[in-house]
Design a protein around this motif. Structure first.
Motif, PDB file in Angstrom:
ATOM      1  N   PHE A 129       0.832  -1.211   0.000  1.00  0.00           N
ATOM      2  CA  PHE A 129       0.000   0.000   0.000  1.00  0.00           C
ATOM      3  C   PHE A 129       0.871   1.268   0.000  1.00  0.00           C
ATOM      4  O   PHE A 129       0.474   2.307  -0.526  1.00  0.00           O
ATOM      5  CB  PHE A 129      -0.874  -0.068   1.269  1.00  0.00           C
ATOM      6  N   ILE A 130       2.059   1.176   0.559  1.00  0.00           N
ATOM      7  CA  ILE A 130       2.992   2.316   0.548  1.00  0.00           C
ATOM      8  C   ILE A 130       4.063   2.118  -0.522  1.00  0.00           C
ATOM      9  O   ILE A 130       4.430   3.062  -1.238  1.00  0.00           O
ATOM     10  CB  ILE A 130       3.660   2.479   1.935  1.00  0.00           C
ATOM     11  N   ARG A 131       4.570   0.896  -0.656  1.00  0.00           N
ATOM     12  CA  ARG A 131       5.650   0.647  -1.621  1.00  0.00           C
ATOM     13  C   ARG A 131       5.230   0.991  -3.052  1.00  0.00           C
ATOM     14  O   ARG A 131       5.994   1.586  -3.805  1.00  0.00           O
ATOM     15  CB  ARG A 131       6.088  -0.824  -1.592  1.00  0.00           C
ATOM     16  N   LYS A 132       4.030   0.589  -3.419  1.00  0.00           N
ATOM     17  CA  LYS A 132       3.618   0.780  -4.815  1.00  0.00           C
ATOM     18  C   LYS A 132       3.497   2.261  -5.190  1.00  0.00           C
ATOM     19  O   LYS A 132       4.109   2.680  -6.170  1.00  0.00           O
ATOM     20  CB  LYS A 132       2.333   0.003  -5.110  1.00  0.00           C
ATOM     21  N   PRO A 133       2.738   3.052  -4.448  1.00  0.00           N
ATOM     22  CA  PRO A 133       2.679   4.460  -4.856  1.00  0.00           C
ATOM     23  C   PRO A 133       4.015   5.190  -4.723  1.00  0.00           C
ATOM     24  O   PRO A 133       4.244   6.175  -5.420  1.00  0.00           O
ATOM     25  CB  PRO A 133       1.613   5.061  -3.929  1.00  0.00           C
ATOM     26  N   ARG A 134       4.894   4.702  -3.854  1.00  0.00           N
ATOM     27  CA  ARG A 134       6.223   5.319  -3.778  1.00  0.00           C
ATOM     28  C   ARG A 134       7.119   4.884  -4.936  1.00  0.00           C
ATOM     29  O   ARG A 134       8.230   5.400  -5.096  1.00  0.00           O
ATOM     30  CB  ARG A 134       6.921   4.946  -2.460  1.00  0.00           C
ATOM     31  N   LEU A 144       3.466   7.640  -7.582  1.00  0.00           N
ATOM     32  CA  LEU A 144       2.476   8.686  -7.322  1.00  0.00           C
ATOM     33  C   LEU A 144       2.860   9.578  -6.161  1.00  0.00           C
ATOM     34  O   LEU A 144       2.243  10.621  -5.949  1.00  0.00           O
ATOM     35  CB  LEU A 144       1.114   8.041  -7.034  1.00  0.00           C
ATOM     36  N   MET A 145       3.838   9.145  -5.374  1.00  0.00           N
ATOM     37  CA  MET A 145       4.242   9.978  -4.233  1.00  0.00           C
ATOM     38  C   MET A 145       5.699   9.707  -3.913  1.00  0.00           C
ATOM     39  O   MET A 145       6.251   8.669  -4.293  1.00  0.00           O
ATOM     40  CB  MET A 145       3.355   9.688  -3.013  1.00  0.00           C
ATOM     41  N   THR A 146       6.300  10.674  -3.265  1.00  0.00           N
ATOM     42  CA  THR A 146       7.660  10.486  -2.774  1.00  0.00           C
ATOM     43  C   THR A 146       7.624  10.645  -1.261  1.00  0.00           C
ATOM     44  O   THR A 146       6.740  11.325  -0.722  1.00  0.00           O
ATOM     45  CB  THR A 146       8.635  11.515  -3.386  1.00  0.00           C
ATOM     46  N   LYS A 147       8.571  10.024  -0.626  1.00  0.00           N
ATOM     47  CA  LYS A 147       8.589  10.046   0.835  1.00  0.00           C
ATOM     48  C   LYS A 147       8.538  11.487   1.335  1.00  0.00           C
ATOM     49  O   LYS A 147       9.351  12.324   0.935  1.00  0.00           O
ATOM     50  CB  LYS A 147       9.867   9.362   1.336  1.00  0.00           C
ATOM     51  N   GLY A 148       7.557  11.775   2.148  1.00  0.00           N
ATOM     52  CA  GLY A 148       7.460  13.105   2.747  1.00  0.00           C
ATOM     53  C   GLY A 148       6.568  14.082   2.020  1.00  0.00           C
ATOM     54  O   GLY A 148       6.331  15.187   2.521  1.00  0.00           O
ATOM     55  N   ASP A 149       6.073  13.722   0.824  1.00  0.00           N
ATOM     56  CA  ASP A 149       5.164  14.667   0.154  1.00  0.00           C
ATOM     57  C   ASP A 149       3.764  14.538   0.769  1.00  0.00           C
ATOM     58  O   ASP A 149       3.517  13.641   1.599  1.00  0.00           O
ATOM     59  CB  ASP A 149       5.197  14.493  -1.376  1.00  0.00           C
ATOM     60  N   PRO A 150       2.843  15.434   0.448  1.00  0.00           N
ATOM     61  CA  PRO A 150       1.541  15.423   1.140  1.00  0.00           C
ATOM     62  C   PRO A 150       0.811  14.081   1.077  1.00  0.00           C
ATOM     63  O   PRO A 150       0.286  13.620   2.107  1.00  0.00           O
ATOM     64  CB  PRO A 150       0.759  16.530   0.421  1.00  0.00           C
ATOM     65  N   LEU A 151       0.756  13.449  -0.097  1.00  0.00           N
ATOM     66  CA  LEU A 151       0.044  12.166  -0.179  1.00  0.00           C
ATOM     67  C   LEU A 151       0.743  11.122   0.686  1.00  0.00           C
ATOM     68  O   LEU A 151       0.092  10.334   1.384  1.00  0.00           O
ATOM     69  CB  LEU A 151      -0.030  11.693  -1.640  1.00  0.00           C
TER      70      LEU A 151
END
Lengths: 183, 183
Positions: A129-134, A144-151
């Motif tokens: 759930f976290i690995r995929k969007p990162r 879809l997101m990088t560590k620390g961004d709003p999403l």
């Protein structure tokens, strides 16, 4: 037949038997309960509205997780509706039932790992759930997101029991990014 | 010598088996989901030959992408109608596509309401955002498309729980219609 040849045949048969036993061992079903000894705990449903709204825009569109063919199904006003009498943007509000359906979809993905993350016994990157969007794991929807961004802060905050509604509020903004970095 | 011949025969048999296996596997490498989608689109409409005017509001990329193989290869395509109720196609609508790399491309609808972007002209990096301009009317998609290049992939009719319905210019059919050189 010489004794030496007999011994070699015996050794060969023993080796074959060992290989067969290894192979059969690998075919046995794993009947252990995946959560044996682990009392499941999930991140709060009450705090899920923010992450759900953010995921609606970033993950839950009809071409991605707003589809019934996905293991992770997301329901809501920008994508798939729970009630087929509705359609995207009409009504322009996500219902409680849709939040519930998305919540159970998210929490049922990896219930044991989600429990361990919530208890602080595992890292958030143990969750697909976290690995995929990162983008740490193959994801058809790309990074879809990088560590620390709003999403990221929104989702990580929720799964670790430290919700971050402000980040979720930013992450759920729609529209294309503007050149000045706004949305 | 006899042993060598036996090994050679076995080796040939193995190669033959492998070849047959690979050929069988190769013949079943189609995409049944895509095949089913293409089949569901039915035949061409009488009097409308294959070309820019054909198959309005059908998912263009079901056939016109690299996997579909039909020329011209398209990256984005769709159909624009006047309002949510009618299926009056609107020509001369400027369809602006913005990709995640900050690039953009403008396509224009024809009298079938169809617009198309050839892959050779513009291959956007997803997600993409679309905006429409018809005279003084400007519309933006509420959400991005994260992978779907065919508008009809998410905007097929009828609207319902899993589809937003066709793309349109004005919300209220009672409002003044957009300029339409094809009417």
């Amino acid at each position: 037949m010489s004794p030496m040849r007999n011994a070699k045949i015996t050794q060969l048969l023993q080796a074959q038997a060992l290989l067969v036993s290894f192979a059969l061992g690998g075919c046995q079903p794993d009947t252990r309960s995946p959560n044996s000894g682990l009392a499941l705990e999930f991140p709060s449903r009450e705090d899920f509205t923010g992450p759900a709204d953010a995921m609606q825009v970033k993950c839950g569109t009809l071409d991605c997780h707003g589809q019934i063919g996905r293991n992770l199904r997301l329901y809501g006003t920008y994508g798939m509706r729970l009630d087929n009498a509705n359609n995207p943007i009409d009504p322009f509000v996500t219902s409680d039932d849709e939040y519930d359906a998305s919540y159970w979809s998210v929490t049922a993905l990896e219930p044991e790992d989600m429990t361990r993350v919530l208890k602080g016994e595992a890292s958030v990157i143990d969750l697909a759930f976290i690995r995929k969007p990162r983008g740490l794991e193959k994801h058809k929807g790309h990074q879809l997101m990088t560590k620390g961004d709003p999403l990221d802060r929104c989702l990580v905050g929720w799964v670790t029991g430290t919700p971050d509604p402000d980040s979720c509020m930013i992450a759920k903004m729609t529209g294309r990014p503007q050149p000045d970095g706004g949305t | 010598m006899a042993v060598h011949e036996q090994r050679y025969r076995l080796s040939l048999g193995g190669a033959l088996g492998l070849t047959i296996g690979l050929l069988s596997a190769g013949s079943s490498c189609g995409d049944p989901v895509r095949d089913e989608l293409v089949k569901s689109l039915g035949p061409e409409k009488a009097g409308v030959p294959p070309g820019p005017m054909h198959r309005p509001n059908q998912p263009c990329l079901a056939c016109h992408d690299e996997e579909g193989g039909e020329e011209p290869l398209l990256s984005v395509g769709g159909t624009i109608y006047q309002d949510p109720i009618s299926t009056i196609p609107v020509g001369d609508v400027a369809v602006s596509i913005f990709d995640s790399m900050g690039r953009s491309f403008v396509a224009t609808t024809n009298c079938a309401g169809n617009f198309m972007v050839r892959s050779s002209e513009f291959a956007p990096a997803y997600p993409i955002w679309l905006e429409l301009d018809a005279g003084k009317i400007h519309r933006s998609m509420d959400t991005a498309s994260f992978r779907e290049g065919s508008c009809a992939g998410c905007h097929a009719d009828p609207a319902g729980g899993t589809s937003a319905g066709h793309v349109y210019i004005i919300d209220d059919p009672m409002d003044p219609p957009p300029p339409n050189p094809c009417q």
